[in-house]
Design a protein around this motif. Structure first.
Motif, short mmCIF file in Angstrom:
data_model
loop_
_atom_site.label_atom_id
_atom_site.label_comp_id
_atom_site.label_asym_id
_atom_site.label_seq_id
_atom_site.Cartn_x
_atom_site.Cartn_y
_atom_site.Cartn_z
N THR A 122 0.83 -1.20 0.00
CA THR A 122 0.00 0.00 0.00
C THR A 122 0.87 1.25 0.00
O THR A 122 2.02 1.23 0.42
CB THR A 122 -0.92 0.05 1.23
N VAL A 123 0.26 2.34 -0.46
CA VAL A 123 0.85 3.67 -0.38
C VAL A 123 -0.25 4.57 0.16
O VAL A 123 -1.35 4.62 -0.40
CB VAL A 123 1.34 4.18 -1.75
N THR A 124 0.02 5.27 1.26
CA THR A 124 -0.95 6.18 1.84
C THR A 124 -0.61 7.60 1.40
O THR A 124 0.49 8.09 1.66
CB THR A 124 -0.94 6.09 3.38
N VAL A 125 -1.56 8.22 0.71
CA VAL A 125 -1.38 9.57 0.18
C VAL A 125 -2.10 10.55 1.11
O VAL A 125 -3.31 10.44 1.31
CB VAL A 125 -1.96 9.68 -1.25
N SER A 126 -1.35 11.49 1.69
CA SER A 126 -1.92 12.50 2.58
C SER A 126 -2.10 13.81 1.82
O SER A 126 -1.19 14.24 1.09
CB SER A 126 -1.00 12.74 3.78
N ALA A 127 -3.27 14.44 1.99
CA ALA A 127 -3.57 15.68 1.29
C ALA A 127 -4.53 16.53 2.11
O ALA A 127 -5.09 16.07 3.12
CB ALA A 127 -4.18 15.38 -0.08
N LEU A 144 -3.72 3.69 -1.55
CA LEU A 144 -3.61 3.04 -2.86
C LEU A 144 -3.01 1.66 -2.63
O LEU A 144 -2.11 1.50 -1.81
CB LEU A 144 -2.71 3.86 -3.78
N LYS A 145 -3.51 0.67 -3.36
CA LYS A 145 -3.05 -0.71 -3.17
C LYS A 145 -2.54 -1.28 -4.49
O LYS A 145 -3.05 -0.94 -5.55
CB LYS A 145 -4.19 -1.60 -2.68
N PHE A 146 -1.55 -2.15 -4.38
CA PHE A 146 -1.13 -2.89 -5.56
C PHE A 146 -0.67 -4.27 -5.12
O PHE A 146 -0.35 -4.51 -3.96
CB PHE A 146 -0.06 -2.15 -6.38
N LYS A 147 -0.68 -5.17 -6.10
CA LYS A 147 -0.24 -6.53 -5.81
C LYS A 147 0.53 -7.08 -6.99
O LYS A 147 0.44 -6.57 -8.12
CB LYS A 147 -1.43 -7.43 -5.47
N ALA A 148 1.29 -8.13 -6.71
CA ALA A 148 2.07 -8.81 -7.73
C ALA A 148 2.36 -10.22 -7.24
O ALA A 148 2.37 -10.48 -6.04
CB ALA A 148 3.38 -8.07 -8.00
N VAL A 149 2.58 -11.11 -8.17
CA VAL A 149 3.06 -12.45 -7.85
C VAL A 149 4.49 -12.50 -8.38
O VAL A 149 4.71 -12.36 -9.58
CB VAL A 149 2.19 -13.55 -8.49
N VAL A 150 5.42 -12.68 -7.47
CA VAL A 150 6.84 -12.66 -7.84
C VAL A 150 7.32 -14.09 -8.02
O VAL A 150 7.28 -14.91 -7.10
CB VAL A 150 7.68 -11.93 -6.77
N THR A 151 7.79 -14.38 -9.24
CA THR A 151 8.34 -15.69 -9.56
C THR A 151 9.80 -15.72 -9.11
O THR A 151 10.59 -14.87 -9.54
CB THR A 151 8.26 -15.95 -11.08
#
Length: 159
Positions: free
Chosen positions: A126-131, A140-147
């Motif tokens: 995650t990335v937390t954006v402060s404003a 904001l969230k992201f994901k990946a599968v790392v081989t």
């Protein structure tokens, strides 16, 4: 009973009027009055950060690969939007963001770079954006599968 109520009211009024040595309205100077006027005019104005998306899937990537994604937002409010910080959930993620105020109706960006070095398997970050919005922040969230590299087993999960 009525005499007692009237007497209590009279005492309360006397205390209130004598405790204020001067009229509060007279203590406000011209500069303070102007600042109050501006604050009152701006009171109804707020910045509203609306992202096109708040989640991204990088899919399957190779261990050691560096991937990035740009999250785009629009200021749907009535005041300039200022992003003050973007903080990642771990050191493998580096966020960058629009540093200048985003005017109402304009767009800005938060770019997220993920380094999969030393990572294996499912990764959720995650990335937390402060404003300066009413909510104060957006995650904001992201994901990946790392081989993993050859010879290594994908058993480590994201924190």
């Amino acid at each position: 009973m009525i005499k007692r109520t009237v007497a209590m009211f009279a005492i309360a009024s006397l205390v209130l009027t004598t405790s204020c040595k001067e009229n509060a309205a007279l203590r406000i100077d011209e500069e303070t009055a102007k600042e109050a006027e501006i604050a009152h005019a701006d009171a109804g104005k707020i910045a509203v950060m609306k992202f096109d998306e708040v989640e991204h899937d990088f899919g399957t990537i190779d261990q050691g690969e560096v991937v990035s994604h740009t999250f785009t937002f629009k200021n749907e409010g009535t005041s300039d939007l200022v992003v003050s910080q973007a903080k990642a959930s771990c050191g493998c993620t580096v966020p960058s963001y629009t540093k200048t105020p985003v005017k109402p109706g304009e767009t800005g960006e938060v770019n997220v770079e993920f380094n999969s070095k030393g990572k294996k398997g499912n990764q959720n970050k995650t990335v937390t954006v402060s404003a300066n919005t009413e909510e104060g922040s957006q995650v904001l969230k992201f994901k990946a599968v790392v081989t993993p590299k050859e010879g290594e087993v994908a058993t480590k999960k994201a924190k």
